[in-house]
Structure formats: C-alpha cells, structure tokens
Enzyme design. Structure first.
Site, mmCIF file in Angstrom:
data_model
loop_
_atom_site.group_PDB
_atom_site.id
_atom_site.type_symbol
_atom_site.label_atom_id
_atom_site.label_comp_id
_atom_site.label_asym_id
_atom_site.label_seq_id
_atom_site.Cartn_x
_atom_site.Cartn_y
_atom_site.Cartn_z
ATOM 1 C CG HIS A 57 -1.723 -1.217 1.388
ATOM 2 N ND1 HIS A 57 -2.585 -1.635 0.413
ATOM 3 C CD2 HIS A 57 -1.800 -2.127 2.394
ATOM 4 C CE1 HIS A 57 -3.172 -2.765 0.819
ATOM 5 N NE2 HIS A 57 -2.708 -3.086 2.009
ATOM 6 C CG HIS A 219 -5.899 -6.293 1.524
ATOM 7 N ND1 HIS A 219 -6.008 -6.860 2.748
ATOM 8 C CD2 HIS A 219 -4.991 -5.305 1.648
ATOM 9 C CE1 HIS A 219 -5.213 -6.219 3.597
ATOM 10 N NE2 HIS A 219 -4.587 -5.279 2.950
#
Lengths: 333, 333
Positions: A57, A219
């Site tokens: 991320h 995700h």
C-alpha cells in the site's frame, strides 16, 4: 508475473532496505524486527504514534514516518497483517514516556494483532491506546472485516494526529483527536484492474475488459458490485454520493478531499477525477478547503482510485497545515 | 481501454482544470492557451524558466511549476509536442525583464517548436535561450529524435536550475548551469508493459507475457532490445552500467540518483531497484549523495522504471538542496 523484483519472498525485506538507504536522513529501518522508525525516536514526553499493516500500500505507512506524522510503522508481508512482536518492538522504540497511540485500520488481522501488542506493551509498563479507522462506506461487512473497513482516512488521520502529537499533547487528547477524524471521514474506492501479490503470482481477482469493480477494499476484496466501465464523471458521482450521504455533509461545510490512485493509474486521470469531484461538491455548496491528489494508499499496481472526504473544522485544519517531513508528505520545513 | 476519463479529446483540458483546482495556491492554469504558470509570475528581474512537452508524463512538467523550479510549463496533447504559440504565451507570461530559459527535451517536435517560440519571443523583445537535454544512453538515434533523447535528467535539471534562477542570477549563468547539469547526467529506462494513449485506444506496442523492452523512450519508442524478463538485480545492472560508462563515473565521485517509475509500477518495486542501484554503485565506490525514488517522469500507466544519475559537485548540491515549492516537489518551505 511482470514485476521489478528478485525472489517473491524477499520483496518486503529488499524494499525496506532500499527505503532505509533512500531516506537515511529521516528514518531508521530495523530489518530484523521489520519496522521503520524516526531517526530521532524516542522523543521524551511526546506521545509515540505507530501504525502498520500489510505491505503493498506504499507510501502508506512507512512513507509517513517522520516529523509531524508517524513515529514508527510496521509493514507486514504483502497484503498480510504485521505480527504483535513487531508492533511491540516498534512501540518500545518510540515510547518517550508519554504513551503510544496505535492507529489501526479495521481489518481483522490488524485489529487482533494490534490489540495483542497493546497488551504486551502494557505488561511492560507502556500506556497504549488503539484507535481503529473504519471509513469505507462501500460495504458493511466484507470477506476479511467485521464492520466497515479502514482505508483512506487513515492517511489523513496520521497527518492530523501526528501534528497534534508533535506539540506534546497528552495521549488521551491525541487519541480523542484520532477518533474525531475517523468519525468525520469517509472513503470509497473502485478498481479498473486487479493486482498481483508477488507470492501468489497471479491476479487477486479477474475483471473483464469492459468491467470495473465498485467499492473495493485495498486488498482487492469484493466491493458493492461489478459494473460496466463508465466515464470519470459517472464513476466520481458513484463514489462521492455515498460518502456525502453517510457523512451527512451539508451546504456551507468544508472538507479535506483526497483523490487517491490505487497504484497503476496515471496522475493525469486522478486530476480528471478531482475536477469532477470539485464540480459535484460545488453543486452541493460544499467547498474543498484542502486536498491531496496522488498515490497515497495503494494496492500494488491496481488501476483505479478512491475518494476520501474529511469534514473540517479549525482544529483539523490547524494540524493538517502543521509542518510535516516524511518520505512521502512534506511541507513547512 | 480502461481509463478514468470522459471523452479522449478532453483528457488534457480536464486534467489541467483539476490541477488548477487542486493547486490554486501555487499555480494558475491558462486553459485557453494551455499553460501552467506560477501565481506570482512574472517576477521582476528574475530569469523565467519554462519547459514543456507532451502530456502523459505527469508530474512532469506541470507538477514542477512553483517557487524554486519552473515558472511555466506547456503541456501538449498526450505524447505530442506543444505548439509555438503556447510556448510564446508562457514565455511572455513569465518574462520579468531578465530573459527566459527554455528547457527542451531532445525530441524532434519539441526542439523545432521551442526554437520557433524563441524566435517569436525575440521578435517581441524577450531574450530567450533554449537548452536541450539529451541524457538517454539507450539509443543514439530513435524513431522520433536525432541524437540522444531527453528524459529523466530534465526533472533534476529543472530543480537545480530553478534554484539558481531564484537567486536572481543572469540568463547566461542560468543557461550555462543547465548545460552543465545535462552534460553531467545520463539516464536509461525499461518497460514491463506498454501504455495506451487515450486517443489511440490501444497499446502503443505489444510485449509478450515473458518479455520486457530495454532502453525505451518515454513515449514507448523502441529501445535497445527486447529481452526475456529478468530479476530486479539484473535489470538494474543492465540500466546502470551504460550510464556509469557513458558518464565516465569514477571511484570516489558522488551522484544524485533517481529511480523513476513509469506510472504503473508500485513504489515497493522502485525501492527494490534503488537497493540494487546502491549496491552496484557502492561496488564501484560511487556514493549516492542525494536521491529521488518515485514517479517523476512517467509514460501514462506503463510498468517499468528508469534510472538517472547526475555527477554532483558543490554547486549542484547547493541548488538541489535549495527550497522548492511545487505540486510535486517540495522542501525547505
């Protein structure tokens, strides 16, 4: 799998090594215990601010370690929660005697492990408060999380709360501001493409050439619905409306707005989305007082974007504007 | 074509509108003549620094307009040179009486149009010097350019030269520093995937699932060769060796190093490449004194990276470190 990597199992370790070299003026990286920490930590009598979560991320969270934001970040394996030992080590490294705030995205593994780390730290005499972010309006319960997921607000909260912590405010006040920012913020995201976790070697999900996923988690968890490709105007409307409604934003209010790229979307497109967002909010007499446009909380090379809005007041503006010096966000010094 | 856009023909115009809204504190955007300019331009007795080129490489150049870097940027259509009228308008907008420097990437259309713009400006009494960057070691002559192409050095040069211009240095000195930075810098890039120009609707070139292109230009022009996928270590070696050799870098020297993402590559991977780059240079006793890791000169959503090295001396370090405040680069204020 087309990636600039060596062995899939070494991705996080090698990226952290690179980060340590690139930002040696700001951070130290403990490669063994796997956490990134401010060079000047621990700072006496300052609340330590720690976050963490799966890798993939970036720049979140390691890119936000530095003056005025996080004291430490714990990266897990790609899209995998860090472990309590790692969080405990980071917590101990930043404890300057005023306690430590854990900023935790609502994701089952993160919440469980940060709770355990807080208990372990308490057993060693460190006061810890965990604040959980849950800003994703897309879904109530998802595959990996009970309740709403924690996404984009986390970045903005880390900046604002880090600004307050830098002033030497006590833990209770820092934690309360964190809760307030979370309450005042909402996000929603969408994906044009999937992404590939290095260890998996194939895309997390499949999307047809004419399809997009609305309401994704970071995700690539399932969202609200799969839909046919649409224009930037329509997509922006689709993401913005639930945020505005859920927050109950009213005419005359002002917001901090983030148009965030998921990793594989050109900045050119993010500015187009920002242009649409401003038009939509202007139509509701809501003004964007502060903004961020770029890749701030990504999902590897996923194409797509998310929108986050935080309702602003004078206190939030003050700590948003306060100086920050991290690898990924810097102003005022 | 999976993109966050409305009509392909409106991409640049709408992105500029979004940029104007997101960075209203720093820049004005002339949507009709299509250029981005510092809010405080023209600055009396300061050399104006102007660059430009096709869109699709964001944040270059518009993201570099602001204090300590560019006074104006002229974006063309995606991967298409801006036109002389646009450059002339930008040049006039930033002329504070001390002349204007044009920073031009060596790309046939850009060179031709900036030359014409310089002549038009001269006819209106504005002194203009054009400096051309040509740092790409991959190929000598490519499909669109005679000689070496201008790529990553352009970003670093804009920062360094902008730092000098801010001090009120005369045009001849500013231009000479620009030539020096270009002489001391080299770049090479590679692509894991192609990218799609919105108006074309399909990828610029095709790459097999197990292939990469070594030595690409920023428009996806053909490079040195097509090769089988390799590790980050091998790719970094392949890009770094020709740069070091062409620059004649020697043990004991120090460089400014940029590991640049082409737009679709996760930051995680760029840090892995930086880690490899540092290892390779350390092996040659060359030290990285300053660095940038991220998306600075992109090719839309292309996956891949480029490496740029600039040999440093005290003067270059001084102006690299000088304060800058633009949408994409900011430090020291």
């Amino acid at each position: 799998m087309k990636k600039l990597i060596n062995q899939p199992e070494d991705v996080v370790k090698e990226a952290l090594a690179g980060m340590a070299l690139a930002h040696a003026d700001l951070v130290n990286v403990d490669l063994e215990q796997q956490f990134i920490v401010r060079r000047d930590a621990p700072i006496k009598n300052k609340v330590g601010v720690v976050s963490g979560g799966g890798s993939g991320h970036e720049p979140m969270h390691g890119g936000y370690v530095g003056y005025g934001m996080l004291d430490a970040a714990c990266p897990g394996a790609v899209f995998t929660s860090p472990v309590p030992d790692q969080m405990l080590a980071a917590t101990k490294a930043v404890d300057g005697g005023a306690g430590v705030l854990h900023i935790v995205k609502n994701y089952t593994g993160d919440v469980m492990n940060f709770e355990m780390a807080a208990e372990l730290a308490a057993a060693e005499g460190i006061e810890v408060v965990n604040v959980v972010t849950n800003d994703d309006v897309a879904v109530q319960d998802s595959l990996y999380t009970a309740g709403r997921r924690g996404v984009g607000v986390t970045v903005l909260l880390e900046k604002i709360v880090g600004g307050l912590a830098e002033t030497g405010a006590p833990l209770a006040q820092v934690a309360e501001l964190a809760r307030q920012v979370n309450i005042q913020g909402r996000s929603m995201g969408m994906a044009l493409t999937s992404c590939t976790v290095p260890a998996a070697g194939k895309p997390t999900f499949d999307l047809g050439e004419d399809e997009m996923e609305i309401g994704i988690g970071i995700h690539g968890e399932p969202g609200r619905r799969r839909a046919k490709l649409a224009s930037a105007a329509d997509i922006t409307e689709t993401l913005t409306t639930p945020i505005v409604e859920d927050l109950g934003l009213k005419a005359g209010e002002q917001v901090l707005a983030m148009v965030n790229g998921m990793g594989g979307t050109p900045l050119l497109e993010l500015y187009i989305v920002f242009n649409e967002l401003e038009r939509i909010l202007k139509g509701k007499s809501i003004s964007i007082a502060r903004s961020l446009v770029g890749n701030y909380i990504t999902s590897l090379e996923m194409a797509g974007c998310s929108i986050t809005l935080v309702r602003l007041n004078d206190e939030l503006i003050k700590y948003w504007d306060a100086p920050v010096h991290t690898p990924a966000l810097r102003w005022g010094r």
